[in-house]
Design a protein around this motif. Structure first.
Motif, short mmCIF file in Angstrom:
data_model
loop_
_atom_site.label_atom_id
_atom_site.label_comp_id
_atom_site.label_asym_id
_atom_site.label_seq_id
_atom_site.Cartn_x
_atom_site.Cartn_y
_atom_site.Cartn_z
N GLU A 27 46.36 -56.68 15.21
CA GLU A 27 47.39 -56.40 14.20
C GLU A 27 46.97 -56.82 12.80
O GLU A 27 47.36 -56.20 11.83
CB GLU A 27 48.67 -57.12 14.58
CG GLU A 27 49.21 -56.57 15.86
CD GLU A 27 50.55 -57.14 16.23
OE1 GLU A 27 51.15 -57.87 15.42
OE2 GLU A 27 50.99 -56.85 17.34
N ALA A 28 46.21 -57.88 12.72
CA ALA A 28 45.81 -58.39 11.41
C ALA A 28 44.61 -59.30 11.58
O ALA A 28 44.32 -59.75 12.70
CB ALA A 28 46.96 -59.17 10.78
N THR A 29 43.94 -59.58 10.49
CA THR A 29 42.72 -60.39 10.56
C THR A 29 42.54 -61.16 9.26
O THR A 29 43.03 -60.71 8.21
CB THR A 29 41.52 -59.48 10.89
OG1 THR A 29 40.35 -60.26 11.03
CG2 THR A 29 41.29 -58.42 9.82
N GLY A 30 41.85 -62.29 9.33
CA GLY A 30 41.64 -63.07 8.11
C GLY A 30 40.42 -63.97 8.22
O GLY A 30 40.01 -64.35 9.32
N ILE A 31 39.82 -64.25 7.07
CA ILE A 31 38.69 -65.19 7.01
C ILE A 31 38.92 -66.13 5.82
O ILE A 31 39.36 -65.70 4.76
CB ILE A 31 37.34 -64.44 6.80
CG1 ILE A 31 37.00 -63.59 8.02
CG2 ILE A 31 36.20 -65.43 6.51
CD1 ILE A 31 35.68 -62.79 7.90
N VAL A 32 38.63 -67.42 6.03
CA VAL A 32 38.57 -68.38 4.93
C VAL A 32 37.15 -68.93 4.92
O VAL A 32 36.64 -69.37 5.96
CB VAL A 32 39.59 -69.53 5.12
CG1 VAL A 32 39.37 -70.61 4.06
CG2 VAL A 32 41.01 -69.00 5.05
N ASN A 82 52.13 -64.17 7.53
CA ASN A 82 51.95 -64.75 8.86
C ASN A 82 50.51 -64.66 9.35
O ASN A 82 50.18 -65.15 10.43
CB ASN A 82 52.83 -64.02 9.87
CG ASN A 82 54.27 -64.51 9.82
OD1 ASN A 82 54.54 -65.53 9.21
ND2 ASN A 82 55.16 -63.79 10.46
N VAL A 83 49.66 -63.99 8.59
CA VAL A 83 48.28 -63.78 9.04
C VAL A 83 47.48 -65.06 8.83
O VAL A 83 47.62 -65.75 7.83
CB VAL A 83 47.65 -62.58 8.28
CG1 VAL A 83 46.22 -62.35 8.74
CG2 VAL A 83 48.48 -61.31 8.53
N GLN A 84 46.66 -65.36 9.80
CA GLN A 84 45.86 -66.59 9.74
C GLN A 84 44.42 -66.27 9.35
O GLN A 84 44.04 -65.11 9.41
CB GLN A 84 45.88 -67.24 11.12
CG GLN A 84 47.29 -67.62 11.56
CD GLN A 84 47.28 -68.44 12.83
OE1 GLN A 84 46.38 -69.23 13.06
NE2 GLN A 84 48.30 -68.25 13.65
#
Ligand code: AMP
Length: 471
Positions: A27-32, A82-84
């Motif tokens: 559903e969603a994706t993220g990078i830090v 809400n995406v991490q």
């Protein structure tokens, strides 16, 4: 989840890792990322490739350390906040956190934290970690994290990135997976990877080191890998559904090849529930290894009687029943050449609502099959999962409402059989299930919930709608 410490191009490596883990959330994706001075973050709805295939996005994520997350929510809305990974600035520096699993006392904790003045930015249960760390009276990040983990109840694996370390943690029963890998470091020292599954190691050229143990915290820093066990040792209860369905077949979990385990489950299923037939056909892709095992044990030919269109995602994740119905047709088509005039054993990994089975049986019959016998490589799913697998409320689970003969009639099969819980345990090399000390979390089959459902006291309908709100 995926994290990398001390590697050239940490963010592109993380994007590749997340791509290999795409099946865990779409559903969603993220990078830090962290470049030694600053943290950089990018989050987007949709798939990894749609977000991190863009060179400009990647250029905005410099550094040798990074963590990433693919989101797989229940029915709650998917909004960017809400995406991490979640990120926050503290007096000790920055902290990014990614969480896989579900906390079962998050609502209670959240109410207390709000009363104390914490301002929540999102509706995900994972944000309680950030606030518990913020208000902790301990000084180091690690001590604050341990302090936070002592207060949460639930199933989780975590990856966190600070100015000085990559941290990984698994809940004390080790319900959700987490793996440590090693790769060439950016500065001559080793580089490290944390990942939900081993399938993400191969793609980034990392080697497998070991599973993080249940209840273990690892701190990976310039000093190397430090392992801490602040909670003592408990008998682990790894999620058995990872072996059945969730994990990618080329992953190894807890020393077991997921592919080999699924094949053995198929062998066991054929022993327990053999039937006179002409051909074994998997429901692709999830039923393939079990159908191979079934074919080997039964001596029946294994044939691809259903062809999957690979340009649609998993049907289950679509939000409404209507779309889900449509999705199954988009995804599978019958291979008449294999099915016409034959007695067919269809093998799938699970029946949840029954939508897939009903459609597939209908499709196989329409293609001319003489008989259709459905065989399922998991026991009936009768109970909801509160620990991170998206199963609907009990009233929507076919097996919680009907017995096996009724289910067979509802899906239109000539016969229906599920592997027994003991057969499943045997296939996974554990002998029969010992009810006093089960080797896995199998609550979805047995109703034996190993972690208290603190937030959830009344009926399961209400429980699930609370979960949906949270996630
Ligand atoms: P259903 O159509 O609701 O009975 O769902 C069963 C199908 O969904 C099976 O073919 C499984 O491979 C798949 N499935 C089972 N559990 C899940 C899950 N938690 N998320 C996505 N798909 C699932």
């Amino acid at each position: 989840m995926f994290g990398v410490w001390n590697a050239t191009d940490a963010a592109p490596i993380t994007a590749l890792g997340l791509h290999a883990l795409q099946h865990r959330g779409q559903e969603a994706t993220g990078i830090v990322s962290f470049d030694g001075d600053h943290f950089h973050s990018y989050k987007g709805l949709g798939l990894v490739g749609d977000n991190f295939g863009d060179a400009r996005v990647m250029a905005g994520l410099p550094g040798t350390h990074a963590i990433g997350h693919n989101r797989y929510a229940t029915t709650g809305e998917t909004v960017l906040r809400n995406v991490q990974p979640l990120y926050a600035d503290f007096e000790f520096g920055g902290l990014a956190v990614g969480h896989n699993g579900n906390l079962t006392n998050a609502r209670r904790l959240r109410r207390e934290l709000v009363r104390r003045g914490c301002l929540f930015q999102s509706t995900t249960d994972s944000e309680v970690f950030v606030h518990l760390i913020a208000i902790s009276s301990y000084s180091t990040v690690l001590d604050r994290l341990i302090d936070a983990l002592k207060q949460v109840v639930g199933a989780y694996s975590l990856v966190a990135l600070t100015n000085t370390a990559l941290i990984g943690a698994r809940d004390s029963l080790g319900v959700r997976p987490l793996i440590l890998g090693r790769l060439a470091g950016a500065d001559g020292n080793p580089g490290y990877v944390l990942t939900s599954e081993t399938c993400a190691l191969e793609i980034v050229g990392a080697e497998f080191v070991r599973d993080i143990e249940a209840g273990e915290i690892v701190e990976i820093s310039a000093k190397g890998v430090r392992s801490i066990r602040p909670f003592g040792r408990a008998h682990p209860r790894f999620c058995v559904f990872e072996h059945i369905y969730f994990a990618r077949p080329d992953s190894t979990m807890d020393g077991l090849s997921v592919y080999a385990a699924r094949k053995r489950i198929g062998v066991e299923l054929a022993r327990e529930a053999g039937v006179a037939a002409d051909v074994v056909v998997p429901v692709p892709d999830s039923g393939v290894p079990a159908a191979m095992g079934y074919g080997i044990e039964s001596g029946l030919p294994f044939e691809l009687g259903i062809i999957r269109n690979h340009y649609v995602g998993r049907t289950f994740i679509e939000p409404t029943d209507q779309i889900r119905h449509l999705g199954v047709k988009l995804k599978h088509s019958a291979n008449r050449a294999v099915l016409a005039g034959r007695r067919v054993v269809l093998v799938d990994d699970s029946i949840v609502r029954g939508t897939t089975s009903r459609k597939i049986v209908e499709m196989v019959r329409a293609a001319g099959a003489k008989e259709v016998h459905m065989r399922i490589s998991s026991p009936p799913i009768r109970h909801s999962c509160f620990y991170g697998i998206d199963t609907p409320e009990e009233s929507k689970l076919l097996a919680s409402r009907y017995d096996i003969a009724e289910m067979a009639a509802l899906i239109g099969a000539d016969s229906l059989a599920f592997i027994s819980i003991d057969g499943l345990y045997r296939a996974l090399g554990k002998g029969a299930r010992d009810p006093r000390r089960p080797a896995f979390c199998d609550a979805c089959f047995t109703g034996d919930y190993p972690i208290p459902l603190t937030d959830f006291t009344a009926n399961t309908e209400q429980q699930l709608s609370l979960l949906a709100e949270d996630s």
